[in-house]
Design an enzyme around this catalytic site. Sequence first.
Site, PDB file in Angstrom:
ATOM      1  N   ARG A   1       0.821  -1.227   0.000  1.00 50.83           N
ATOM      2  CA  ARG A   1       0.000   0.000   0.000  1.00 50.83           C
ATOM      3  C   ARG A   1       0.847   1.266   0.000  1.00 50.83           C
ATOM      4  NH1 ARG A   1      -1.531   2.792   3.994  1.00 50.83           N
ATOM      5  NH2 ARG A   1      -1.579   1.092   5.513  1.00 50.83           N
TER       6      ARG A   1
ATOM      7  N   TYR B   1     -13.267  14.359 -18.731  1.00 50.10           N
ATOM      8  CA  TYR B   1     -13.644  12.950 -18.562  1.00 50.10           C
ATOM      9  C   TYR B   1     -14.754  12.876 -17.497  1.00 50.10           C
ATOM     10  CZ  TYR B   1     -13.366   8.115 -17.054  1.00 50.10           C
ATOM     11  OH  TYR B   1     -13.695   6.837 -16.715  1.00 50.10           O
TER      12      TYR B   1
ATOM     13  N   LYS C   1      -5.698   2.501 -20.347  1.00 48.37           N
ATOM     14  CA  LYS C   1      -5.886   2.769 -21.774  1.00 48.37           C
ATOM     15  C   LYS C   1      -4.575   2.480 -22.526  1.00 48.37           C
ATOM     16  CE  LYS C   1      -9.760   4.173 -19.956  1.00 48.37           C
ATOM     17  NZ  LYS C   1     -10.044   5.563 -19.602  1.00 48.37           N
TER      18      LYS C   1
HETATM   19  C1  LIG Z   1     -10.599   6.257 -18.516  1.00 40.05           C
HETATM   20  C2  LIG Z   1     -10.167   7.639 -18.235  1.00 40.05           C
HETATM   21  C3  LIG Z   1      -9.955   8.081 -16.912  1.00 40.05           C
HETATM   22  C4  LIG Z   1     -10.252   7.198 -15.721  1.00 40.05           C
HETATM   23  O1  LIG Z   1      -9.404   6.100 -15.697  1.00 40.05           O
HETATM   24  P1  LIG Z   1      -9.745   4.712 -14.923  1.00 40.05           P
HETATM   25  O2  LIG Z   1      -8.516   3.927 -15.169  1.00 40.05           O
HETATM   26  O3  LIG Z   1     -10.985   4.163 -15.549  1.00 40.05           O
HETATM   27  O4  LIG Z   1      -9.953   5.058 -13.486  1.00 40.05           O
HETATM   28  C5  LIG Z   1      -9.494   9.366 -16.722  1.00 40.05           C
HETATM   29  N1  LIG Z   1      -9.253  10.197 -17.748  1.00 40.05           N
HETATM   30  C6  LIG Z   1      -9.462   9.822 -19.035  1.00 40.05           C
HETATM   31  C7  LIG Z   1      -9.189  10.790 -20.129  1.00 40.05           C
HETATM   32  C8  LIG Z   1      -9.919   8.539 -19.317  1.00 40.05           C
HETATM   33  O5  LIG Z   1     -10.123   8.171 -20.579  1.00 40.05           O
END
Ligand SMILES: *Cc1c(COP(=O)(O)O)cnc(C)c1O
Length: 386
Positions: free
Chosen positions: A51, A105, A202
Amino acid sequence: MTKKKPRIETQLIHAGEPRPLICGAVSLPIFQSSTFEYAGQDSYHDLKYIRLNNTPNHVAVGEKLAAVEGAEAALATASGMAAISAVLLGLLKSGDRLLAQECLYGGTHDFITQDLPSFGIEVDFIDADRPETWQAKLTPTTRLIYVETITNPLMQVGDLLAVPAFARENGLVSVIDNTFASPFNFRPPEHGYDLSLHSGTKYLNGHSDIVAGAVVGKNDLVERITRTLNHLGGALDPHACFLLHRGLKTLAVRMARQNDSALLIARFLEGHPKVVRVNYPGLESHPAFERARHLFAGASGMISFEVDGGVAAADRFIDACTLPISAPSLGGVESLITRPATTSHAGMAPEERRRLGISDSLIRLSVGLEAAEDLIEDFTQALRAA
Ligand SMILES: *Cc1c(COP(=O)(O)O)cnc(C)c1O
């Protein structure tokens, strides 16, 4: 002789790797241990514990992330939202305000407007394309300015160089969510940003198999945010650290291909009689085309567009596609397609969506690593059905 800094392709492979290699292992092993033998540490935050974000897998992926964005330090987090919430809660306190770009977002927008006010932190929204209007939104307690490199789902590119300059002039911390561009296309710390954030879910990981995040930037800020994250508990699990670390090694080849395929597909869509509008910063028709060309290595793999015939035609098109999967999220090897009004922006009031220019029939495409020709053939037949 000064040693030249390796290019990003090389950093993605070699930065952060332990030397000497651990037992000779070419791939960094997963340290599946919650706690580690006490080694005389005198601070709580230095005890080795998952953690506390300091196990060998955290350290290695953090060094790699920092190196690829040309930053001093980086921290891997349990999700993109863990990165965003730790940054805002770590740097802002009751009574503070922040400037934030409109059309953020969805999770970030909701966190800023619904959760931060209960901590006494308030937001003023700005048009990221019009720096001349920002001064009027400043108050004596404004501490931070927050933007996104390429916005979702309209793929707008604000005046990204004006943000760190404005922050420096006014004593603000500059923060950018760089998820849509990835460090391959844009490296905010090299342009003066204090912090760059990612949903590692992503492009960074790129395989749609983990949720992760990253905070990249100045040493002192990353250290402060690590302490906040240590208290909030948003550490990335070592196995997910390993997968993020592995995914990063191929970021450059993935992103280069996704840039190329998306440009081909955006041009195809723009030339198709059934498509009425395409939003892609790599197209000459995009209002920020020159800015994107100047700042980015490529315009990324995200496209949005509208087909003739409204919501019904958009749904017929999505149903008729055989290659892209209809699912939210983005940046993976497989193409994903959604209608933001029913997914990423379903939580937004319809009037607000309209005000921002997000029509109910808008389609968003995350271009994967399939052959661009196969995707274009698939879109050709799906447009016939739309
Ligand atoms: C998906 C996304 C997030 C959030 O990310 P998570 O990994 O789902 O918590 C934040 N900013 C953008 C631009 C995103 O596409």
